[in-house]
Design an enzyme around this catalytic site. Structure first.
Site, PDB file in Angstrom:
ATOM      1  N   GLY A  94      80.502  54.093  18.011  1.00 15.42           N
ATOM      2  CA  GLY A  94      80.434  55.541  17.838  1.00 15.42           C
ATOM      3  C   GLY A  94      80.981  56.176  19.091  1.00 15.42           C
ATOM      4  O   GLY A  94      82.013  55.759  19.606  1.00 15.42           O
ATOM      5  N   GLU A  95      80.260  57.136  19.604  1.00 13.45           N
ATOM      6  CA  GLU A  95      80.688  57.816  20.828  1.00 13.45           C
ATOM      7  C   GLU A  95      79.538  57.703  21.820  1.00 13.45           C
ATOM      8  O   GLU A  95      78.454  58.257  21.582  1.00 13.45           O
ATOM      9  CB  GLU A  95      81.027  59.268  20.490  1.00 13.45           C
ATOM     10  CG  GLU A  95      81.847  59.958  21.544  1.00 13.45           C
ATOM     11  CD  GLU A  95      83.108  59.185  21.929  1.00 13.45           C
ATOM     12  OE1 GLU A  95      83.257  58.882  23.126  1.00 13.45           O
ATOM     13  OE2 GLU A  95      83.927  58.884  21.033  1.00 13.45           O
ATOM     14  N   SER A  96      79.792  56.971  22.910  1.00 16.11           N
ATOM     15  CA  SER A  96      78.673  56.646  23.800  1.00 16.11           C
ATOM     16  C   SER A  96      78.060  57.885  24.445  1.00 16.11           C
ATOM     17  O   SER A  96      76.850  57.912  24.703  1.00 16.11           O
ATOM     18  CB  SER A  96      79.094  55.628  24.851  1.00 16.11           C
ATOM     19  OG  SER A  96      80.239  56.063  25.543  1.00 16.11           O
ATOM     20  N   ARG A 119      85.115  52.350  29.594  1.00 14.51           N
ATOM     21  CA  ARG A 119      85.335  53.014  28.294  1.00 14.51           C
ATOM     22  C   ARG A 119      86.817  53.169  28.005  1.00 14.51           C
ATOM     23  O   ARG A 119      87.613  53.346  28.921  1.00 14.51           O
ATOM     24  CB  ARG A 119      84.698  54.399  28.286  1.00 14.51           C
ATOM     25  CG  ARG A 119      83.194  54.381  28.385  1.00 14.51           C
ATOM     26  CD  ARG A 119      82.660  55.803  28.325  1.00 14.51           C
ATOM     27  NE  ARG A 119      83.011  56.431  27.058  1.00 14.51           N
ATOM     28  CZ  ARG A 119      83.064  57.739  26.855  1.00 14.51           C
ATOM     29  NH1 ARG A 119      82.801  58.574  27.838  1.00 14.51           N
ATOM     30  NH2 ARG A 119      83.382  58.216  25.671  1.00 14.51           N
ATOM     31  N   GLU A 129      81.383  44.398  12.234  1.00 14.68           N
ATOM     32  CA  GLU A 129      80.662  44.765  11.006  1.00 14.68           C
ATOM     33  C   GLU A 129      81.623  45.238   9.915  1.00 14.68           C
ATOM     34  O   GLU A 129      81.226  45.437   8.781  1.00 14.68           O
ATOM     35  CB  GLU A 129      79.622  45.854  11.303  1.00 14.68           C
ATOM     36  CG  GLU A 129      80.167  47.245  11.586  1.00 14.68           C
ATOM     37  CD  GLU A 129      80.774  47.427  12.969  1.00 14.68           C
ATOM     38  OE1 GLU A 129      80.919  46.432  13.699  1.00 14.68           O
ATOM     39  OE2 GLU A 129      81.115  48.577  13.302  1.00 14.68           O
ATOM     40  N   HIS A 158      84.564  45.794  16.455  1.00 17.45           N
ATOM     41  CA  HIS A 158      83.724  46.078  15.294  1.00 17.45           C
ATOM     42  C   HIS A 158      83.660  44.830  14.434  1.00 17.45           C
ATOM     43  O   HIS A 158      84.569  44.553  13.669  1.00 17.45           O
ATOM     44  CB  HIS A 158      84.283  47.260  14.514  1.00 17.45           C
ATOM     45  CG  HIS A 158      84.141  48.541  15.265  1.00 17.45           C
ATOM     46  ND1 HIS A 158      83.062  49.384  15.130  1.00 17.45           N
ATOM     47  CD2 HIS A 158      84.924  49.087  16.218  1.00 17.45           C
ATOM     48  CE1 HIS A 158      83.198  50.401  15.945  1.00 17.45           C
ATOM     49  NE2 HIS A 158      84.318  50.248  16.618  1.00 17.45           N
ATOM     50  N   ILE A 172      88.527  49.770  18.274  1.00 21.28           N
ATOM     51  CA  ILE A 172      88.783  51.200  18.084  1.00 21.28           C
ATOM     52  C   ILE A 172      88.376  51.931  19.370  1.00 21.28           C
ATOM     53  O   ILE A 172      87.184  52.045  19.669  1.00 21.28           O
ATOM     54  CB  ILE A 172      87.997  51.746  16.866  1.00 21.28           C
ATOM     55  CG1 ILE A 172      88.350  50.950  15.600  1.00 21.28           C
ATOM     56  CG2 ILE A 172      88.293  53.237  16.666  1.00 21.28           C
ATOM     57  CD1 ILE A 172      87.482  51.275  14.384  1.00 21.28           C
ATOM     58  N   ARG A 173      89.350  52.365  20.130  1.00 26.49           N
ATOM     59  CA  ARG A 173      89.089  52.986  21.444  1.00 26.49           C
ATOM     60  C   ARG A 173      88.009  52.185  22.188  1.00 26.49           C
ATOM     61  O   ARG A 173      86.994  52.709  22.652  1.00 26.49           O
ATOM     62  CB  ARG A 173      88.684  54.458  21.281  1.00 26.49           C
ATOM     63  CG  ARG A 173      89.877  55.327  20.906  1.00 26.49           C
ATOM     64  CD  ARG A 173      89.505  56.763  20.600  1.00 26.49           C
ATOM     65  NE  ARG A 173      88.781  56.870  19.357  1.00 26.49           N
ATOM     66  CZ  ARG A 173      87.507  57.197  19.220  1.00 26.49           C
ATOM     67  NH1 ARG A 173      86.797  57.486  20.282  1.00 26.49           N
ATOM     68  NH2 ARG A 173      86.946  57.253  18.051  1.00 26.49           N
ATOM     69  N   CYS A 209      80.975  47.803  20.436  1.00 25.19           N
ATOM     70  CA  CYS A 209      81.815  48.916  20.892  1.00 25.19           C
ATOM     71  C   CYS A 209      80.999  49.920  21.704  1.00 25.19           C
ATOM     72  O   CYS A 209      80.562  49.577  22.792  1.00 25.19           O
ATOM     73  CB  CYS A 209      82.560  49.534  19.720  1.00 25.19           C
ATOM     74  SG  CYS A 209      84.058  50.367  20.283  1.00 25.19           S
TER      75      CYS A 209
END
Ligand code: GLN
Length: 199
Positions: free
Chosen positions: A62-64, A114, A181, A179, A143-144, A94
């Site tokens: 997600g977005e940390s 990051r 999952e 990822h 992903i990023r 991630c």
């Protein structure tokens, strides 16, 4: 609706492991789907009480920064550290890897960088040989993604991409930059489930 542990079972061996998935933000649903397809009960974790009785916990991507704010807002940092101290396995993927590092929940002795793979190649797939996982490399979806820039002696690096550490373990904490999952390869989640104590 989250599946919960079946109640009223007499034989503990018939009880499914119960894995929490931190559900404040990010890609928690894909982890739940994968864990359920593997015969595990899952619970979405949003407040400290949701941690009670868990056999394991996943911190998704997600977005940390957003996830950090959510953890602060809900007063989850200390309960999460307690859960880890009790020996409950935690898998971070991630942004979840970032949450485990020294600058966040500090559950692993490492520093995550990051968006480390650069702005040009923010998202890509790569094969990752992960120590402890047989049957060939995992196809990692990045992903990023972060990488592990530094780590202490208690952190074991399990996999690298282009010489950058992207999978690691410290005790019962397991962290991957990618990822695992997404898709159908369950081997990383299987390794995580195997680190749980038998019920
Ligand atoms: N770039 C995100 C962060 O720094 C992580 C991306 C992800 O989880 N897919 O939090």
């Amino acid at each position: 609706m989250p599946l919960d542990r079946p109640t009223g079972l007499i034989s503990s061996s018939a009880t499914l492991p119960l894995v929490g998935v931190l559900a404040l933000q990010g890609g928690f649903e894909a982890h739940e789907r994968m864990l359920r397809s593997m015969g595990t009960a899952t619970r979405e974790v949003r407040v400290p009480a949701d941690l009670d009785g868990l056999d394991g916990l996943v911190i998704p991507g997600g977005e940390s920064t957003t996830m950090t704010l959510g953890i602060e807002r809900e007063g989850l940092a200390e309960p999460l550290r307690t859960l880890a101290r009790q020996g409950t396995p935690i898998l971070g993927s991630c942004a979840g890897l970032i949450m485990l590092d020294r600058d966040h929940l500090s559950l692993m002795d490492m520093r995550a960088e990051r968006n480390a793979f650069g702005r040009q190649i923010r998202s890509f797939e790569a094969d990752v040989d992960v120590k402890g996982i047989d049957g060939g490399p995992l196809r990692g979806i990045f992903i990023r993604a972060p990488w592990i820039a530094e780590h202490g002696p208690d952190v074991e690096i399990l996999g690298e991409v282009d010489g950058r550490a992207v999978a690691a373990r410290q005790g019962r904490m397991l962290a991957v930059s990618f990822h695992a999952e997404l898709g159908t390869d369950e081997r990383l989640h299987r390794m995580f489930l195997e680190s749980m104590r038998p019920r």
